[in-house]
Structures are given as C-alpha cells and as structure tokens.
Design an enzyme around this catalytic site. Sequence first.
Site, PDB file in Angstrom:
ATOM      1  N   SER A 186       0.804  -1.013  -0.142  1.00 19.29           N
ATOM      2  CA  SER A 186      -0.167   0.045  -0.045  1.00 19.29           C
ATOM      3  C   SER A 186       0.704   1.388   0.118  1.00 19.29           C
ATOM      4  O   SER A 186       0.485   2.388  -0.586  1.00 19.29           O
ATOM      5  CB  SER A 186      -0.911   0.000   1.306  1.00 19.29           C
ATOM      6  OG  SER A 186      -0.294   0.040   2.429  1.00 19.29           O
ATOM      7  N   ASN A 187       2.043   1.274   0.706  1.00 15.59           N
ATOM      8  CA  ASN A 187       2.895   2.342   0.434  1.00 15.59           C
ATOM      9  C   ASN A 187       3.575   2.615  -0.922  1.00 15.59           C
ATOM     10  O   ASN A 187       3.602   3.679  -1.356  1.00 15.59           O
ATOM     11  CB  ASN A 187       3.959   2.209   1.511  1.00 15.59           C
ATOM     12  CG  ASN A 187       3.614   2.681   3.025  1.00 15.59           C
ATOM     13  OD1 ASN A 187       3.856   4.069   3.099  1.00 15.59           O
ATOM     14  ND2 ASN A 187       3.479   1.675   3.669  1.00 15.59           N
ATOM     15  N   ARG A 207      13.666  -7.896   4.609  1.00 20.49           N
ATOM     16  CA  ARG A 207      14.927  -8.614   4.718  1.00 20.49           C
ATOM     17  C   ARG A 207      15.884  -7.720   5.228  1.00 20.49           C
ATOM     18  O   ARG A 207      15.850  -6.361   4.630  1.00 20.49           O
ATOM     19  CB  ARG A 207      15.131  -9.168   3.445  1.00 20.49           C
ATOM     20  CG  ARG A 207      14.253 -10.173   2.621  1.00 20.49           C
ATOM     21  CD  ARG A 207      14.868 -10.640   1.367  1.00 20.49           C
ATOM     22  NE  ARG A 207      15.829 -11.436   1.580  1.00 20.49           N
ATOM     23  CZ  ARG A 207      15.584 -12.561   1.934  1.00 20.49           C
ATOM     24  NH1 ARG A 207      14.323 -13.233   1.890  1.00 20.49           N
ATOM     25  NH2 ARG A 207      16.499 -13.649   2.243  1.00 20.49           N
ATOM     26  N   ASN A 223      14.094   3.479   4.776  1.00 15.63           N
ATOM     27  CA  ASN A 223      12.996   2.608   5.178  1.00 15.63           C
ATOM     28  C   ASN A 223      11.881   3.342   5.959  1.00 15.63           C
ATOM     29  O   ASN A 223      12.230   4.581   6.521  1.00 15.63           O
ATOM     30  CB  ASN A 223      13.688   1.867   5.975  1.00 15.63           C
ATOM     31  CG  ASN A 223      12.672   0.332   6.535  1.00 15.63           C
ATOM     32  OD1 ASN A 223      12.000   0.155   5.744  1.00 15.63           O
ATOM     33  ND2 ASN A 223      12.704   0.345   7.938  1.00 15.63           N
ATOM     34  N   HIS A 230       9.285   2.853   8.855  1.00 15.43           N
ATOM     35  CA  HIS A 230       9.036   1.857  10.330  1.00 15.43           C
ATOM     36  C   HIS A 230       7.785   2.418  11.062  1.00 15.43           C
ATOM     37  O   HIS A 230       7.698   3.688  11.436  1.00 15.43           O
ATOM     38  CB  HIS A 230      10.412   1.672  10.967  1.00 15.43           C
ATOM     39  CG  HIS A 230      10.021   0.900  12.247  1.00 15.43           C
ATOM     40  ND1 HIS A 230      10.391  -0.448  12.029  1.00 15.43           N
ATOM     41  CD2 HIS A 230       9.552   0.982  13.410  1.00 15.43           C
ATOM     42  CE1 HIS A 230      10.089  -1.070  13.357  1.00 15.43           C
ATOM     43  NE2 HIS A 230       9.732  -0.073  14.184  1.00 15.43           N
TER      44      HIS A 230
END
Length: 204
Positions: free
Chosen positions: A15-16, A94, A110, A112
């Site tokens: 979805s991102n 990963r 990233n 989070h």
Amino acid sequence: MEWSRIAVFASGQGSNFTALVQAQQEGKLGGGSIELLVSDKPEAPVAQRAEAAGIPALLLRPKDFAGRELYEAAIVAELQRRNIGLIVLAGYMRLISSVLLEPYARRIINIHPSLLPAFAGKDAIGQALEYGVKLTGVTVHFVDGGMDTGPVIAQRSVEVKPGDTAESLAERIHQVEYGLYPEVVAALAAGRVELNGRITTIGE
Ligand code: GRF
C-alpha cells in the site's frame, strides 16, 4: 546514479508502494520517478500493483540463489543497469548486506511504524500496544547494517486511543505513512536532504 531514479523494495501488500506511485502521478514526488519494483516474494500483492501501474518488477526468490550475497548482487546489477539512485524500502522484510549497502551508501531509506528507537524490529505496532504507550508513530530513516538503526530523516506521531486494536492502530499509522513517505522521497529526489553524522536536515 541519479537521485530521482527510484526503486521501491517491498515484500507484502504494497500500500505504501501505491501511495508513492500516486504521489508521482500527482507531481508530488520532487521530480522523482519510480523505475522499478524489487520483491523477494513474487506472489506478493505488491507485484500485481506494479503490473497494474505499468512499473517494471524484478521478482527474485532469495532461495534460488546460493546465498544472500549472490541474490543481492543480481539486484545491484539490475539497479545499475537502470541507473537507480535511490532505494525506498516499503515493507521489505529482509536485512540488507554490504553487497547492496556499499554501492548505495546513504541512498537507501526505510519506513517503520513506530517512533524509533522505540519498538524496532518486527511487529512494532503490537509491541507499542503491549507496552501501553499513549503515543507512537512513523519513522523514515536511512538504512545501515542494523535493524532499524540508521539516521532518522522524519518522524510523525500517532496517538494510541483507548480500545485500539492492532488493526485500528495500524490503519491510522498507515494513513500517516501514505502522507509522510512521499514527502521524504520527494525531498531526497530533489536533493534537499543533508546528512551530518546522524543528523539529517531537510532544506527548502
Ligand atoms: C508498513 O507499515 C511499513 O511501516 C512497514 O511495513 C508496512 C508495509 O505495508 N515497514 P505495505 O506493504 O506498504 O502495505
């Protein structure tokens, strides 16, 4: 390597990924262009999202390679062939080794679902609920060799409400992610992010 040429890495729903693609279509990605989806799960829904959006996908199963280094070397070759300059992890499940980290130092980010350094690692939303915090949120950070340990680029808070479940909290966190991630990617694609030690600055 051009900062504006972007590869998104994802393992799941995506979805991102879709939020980033939409931001690009709306001209809100700082001139950035999503050139490639990389997924370690060829059957993941994100692969269908890429196909629907007409974005090329590199779908490789790590277990088809004789080790993580060879898997990542295949990815690096494709990234370089496409002159990718920014790697955006969006639910890529990963850890990344030096094979990718070295050629793309400070070019991998990233997202989070917590206010790091709280609740790093898996199931950050469950961890936050179990701990009983009243405020959690979203962090976008540079990726280093650790688990969610790289320099923070941007954070946004999300309140934990009485009666929240993992699902209801995840839903509100996701909505914040869809706004924040494209903003940060736009800043990077436009060369507006500076890094000094661990301290990042987003310029005008
Ligand atoms: C997001 O919550 C992100 O914070 C985490 O993984 C999730 C990915 O969701 N790293 P989606 O695949 O983008 O829907």
